[in-house]
Design an enzyme around this catalytic site. Structure first.
Site, short mmCIF file in Angstrom:
data_model
loop_
_atom_site.label_atom_id
_atom_site.label_comp_id
_atom_site.label_asym_id
_atom_site.label_seq_id
_atom_site.Cartn_x
_atom_site.Cartn_y
_atom_site.Cartn_z
N THR A 18 3.27 -41.40 -5.72
CA THR A 18 2.30 -42.14 -6.55
C THR A 18 0.94 -42.00 -5.88
OG1 THR A 18 4.11 -43.68 -6.88
CG2 THR A 18 1.91 -44.35 -7.67
N LYS A 54 0.87 -1.19 0.00
CA LYS A 54 0.00 0.00 0.00
C LYS A 54 0.89 1.22 0.00
CE LYS A 54 -0.50 -0.52 5.02
NZ LYS A 54 -1.43 -0.82 6.10
N ASP A 80 8.01 -2.68 5.41
CA ASP A 80 6.99 -3.26 6.27
C ASP A 80 6.61 -4.67 5.86
OD1 ASP A 80 3.98 -2.04 7.88
OD2 ASP A 80 4.98 -3.98 7.90
C1 LIG Z 1 11.08 -2.69 10.52
C2 LIG Z 1 11.32 -2.36 9.12
C3 LIG Z 1 10.06 -2.38 8.30
C4 LIG Z 1 9.03 -1.36 8.70
N1 LIG Z 1 7.93 -1.68 9.33
N2 LIG Z 1 7.71 -2.88 9.80
C5 LIG Z 1 6.55 -3.08 10.51
N3 LIG Z 1 5.60 -2.11 10.54
N4 LIG Z 1 6.37 -4.21 11.15
C6 LIG Z 1 9.16 0.04 8.34
C7 LIG Z 1 8.05 0.85 8.33
C8 LIG Z 1 8.18 2.20 8.01
C9 LIG Z 1 9.42 2.73 7.68
N5 LIG Z 1 9.46 4.07 7.41
C10 LIG Z 1 10.58 4.82 7.14
O1 LIG Z 1 11.71 4.38 7.08
C11 LIG Z 1 10.27 6.24 6.92
C12 LIG Z 1 11.16 7.20 6.60
C13 LIG Z 1 10.42 8.38 6.53
C14 LIG Z 1 10.76 9.69 6.27
C15 LIG Z 1 9.75 10.67 6.31
O2 LIG Z 1 9.98 11.98 6.08
C16 LIG Z 1 11.28 12.32 5.74
C17 LIG Z 1 8.44 10.33 6.58
C18 LIG Z 1 8.12 9.01 6.85
C19 LIG Z 1 9.12 8.06 6.82
N6 LIG Z 1 9.04 6.73 7.06
C20 LIG Z 1 10.53 1.92 7.68
C21 LIG Z 1 10.40 0.57 8.00
#
Ligand SMILES: CCC/C(=N\NC(=N)N)c1ccc(NC(=O)c2cc3cc(OC)ccc3[nH]2)cc1
Length: 317
Positions: free
Chosen positions: A176, A138, A157
């Site tokens: 088989t 998404k 994510d």
């Molecule tokens: C743990 C790694 C995977 C993960 N989510 N996993 C989960 N929800 N279980 C995840 C979910 C979200 C993000 N988001 C970001 O890195 C991110 C950087 C960023 C920068 C922004 O403005 C500069 C605004 C939002 C942002 N999200 C990074 C990793």
């Protein structure tokens, strides 16, 4: 700051919150020695109904994060945990979430939507080749590397992701079938379409990028979202879609097919006429592989390709 692990605070300086998800938040942090900017995703172990699944989910996600290696998939740089939470250090995607970019732009230019969608297709093709289904594609889970329209995207994510392993049905169908009941065969034909769920979600993602609104929604109809989806009932509003090419609409139509067996696969989407755009692919390869050559047989063992990169991942000739 909830009690951050000491070895974490010794290595990183936490700044401000930059994004928030359902299961934790994302903060901007700086690596002390290098002043390098990173993102830190906190995943609270306790924020889940049944504690067991949370920890297992997070551990599986971390296993996936460590295993995957593709320019359009988020990479972890470091990892810490306490009794309450996991702290995952990630490359910072300065452009934030695709969700916010589409909202700000109302709808993306078709050429930009194509550049982003091509990168998403290659990323999901790689995941599927590793036997991983994302299952939660998404706009909130697509990150942009910079504020420029022409930029690298990364999918993130993997909380809902599933690792396909060999099933007892596979082993049964190898043997088989002397004593095997007929329904085992007839039921089996629908098995193996797990990957198709990601193709549907990519169709919804493409619709949102191009049209600026979701194909299945609550307002303006008395059908539930569930009914709209199960009946594949959506509309290209003329005010939003008249400026968009027939080829783009055609690709959306072929992904938003209710029957998973008739829905386009990733491979087929990559072969679609709308994707045959040499200039877009050249741009994509420049941002995906800034160092030059796309990986080929052997020089990047981690991609463990069984066969040479097909034309999808080879830079256009
Ligand atoms: C743990 C790694 C995977 C993960 N989510 N996993 C989960 N929800 N279980 C995840 C979910 C979200 C993000 N988001 C970001 O890195 C991110 C950087 C960023 C920068 C922004 O403005 C500069 C605004 C939002 C942002 N999200 C990074 C990793």
């Amino acid at each position: 700051q909830s009690n951050l692990p000491r070895e974490f605070t010794e290595k990183y300086w936490i700044s401000r919150k930059i994004g928030s998800g359902v299961c934790g938040e994302v903060k901007l942090a700086f690596e002390r020695d290098t002043c390098k900017k990173v993102a830190v995703k906190t995943i609270n172990k306790k924020d889940f109904p049944s504690i067991g699944t949370a920890t297992r989910n997070a551990e599986r996600e971390i296993e996936i994060l460590k295993k995957i290696d593709h320019p359009c998939l988020i990479k972890t740089e470091d990892f810490f945990q306490t009794d309450e939470s996991y702290y995952i250090v990630l490359e910072l995607m300065e452009g934030g979430e695709l969700f916010d970019r589409v909202k700000a732009k109302k709808q993306l230019d078709e050429s930009i939507a194509k550049l982003y969608f091509y990168q998403m297709l290659l990323a999901v093709k790689y995941l599927h080749s590793q036997g991983i289904i994302h299952r939660d594609l998404k706009p909130e889970n697509v990150l942009l590397a910079s504020d420029n329209d022409i930029c690298l995207i990364k999918i993130t994510d993997f909380n809902q992701s599933k690792i396909l392993e060999e099933t007892s049905l596979m082993r049964t169908l190898c043997g088989t079938p002397t004593y095997l009941a007929p329904e085992v065969f007839t039921d089996a034909v629908t098995v193996g379409y797990g990957r198709a769920v990601d193709c549907w979600s990519l169709g919804v993602l493409l619709f949102v990028c191009l049209g600026g609104y979701p194909p299945f929604h609550t307002e303006g109809t008395d059908m539930s979202v569930r009914e709209q989806i199960t009946q594949g009932c959506y509309r290209f509003l003329p005010s939003k879609w008249d400026c968009i090419s027939e080829q783009a609409k055609n690709l959306v139509k072929k992904l938003l097919v209710v029957d998973p067996k008739k829905r386009l696969t990733i491979e087929e989407a990559l072969q679609h006429p709308w994707m045959q755009d040499k200039q877009m692919k050249t741009t994509a390869f420049k941002i995906m592989y800034p160092g030059g050559q796309a990986p080929s047989e052997g020089d990047t063992p981690s991609t463990s390709r069984k066969r040479p990169l097909d034309d999808q991942e080879q830079p256009p000739g």
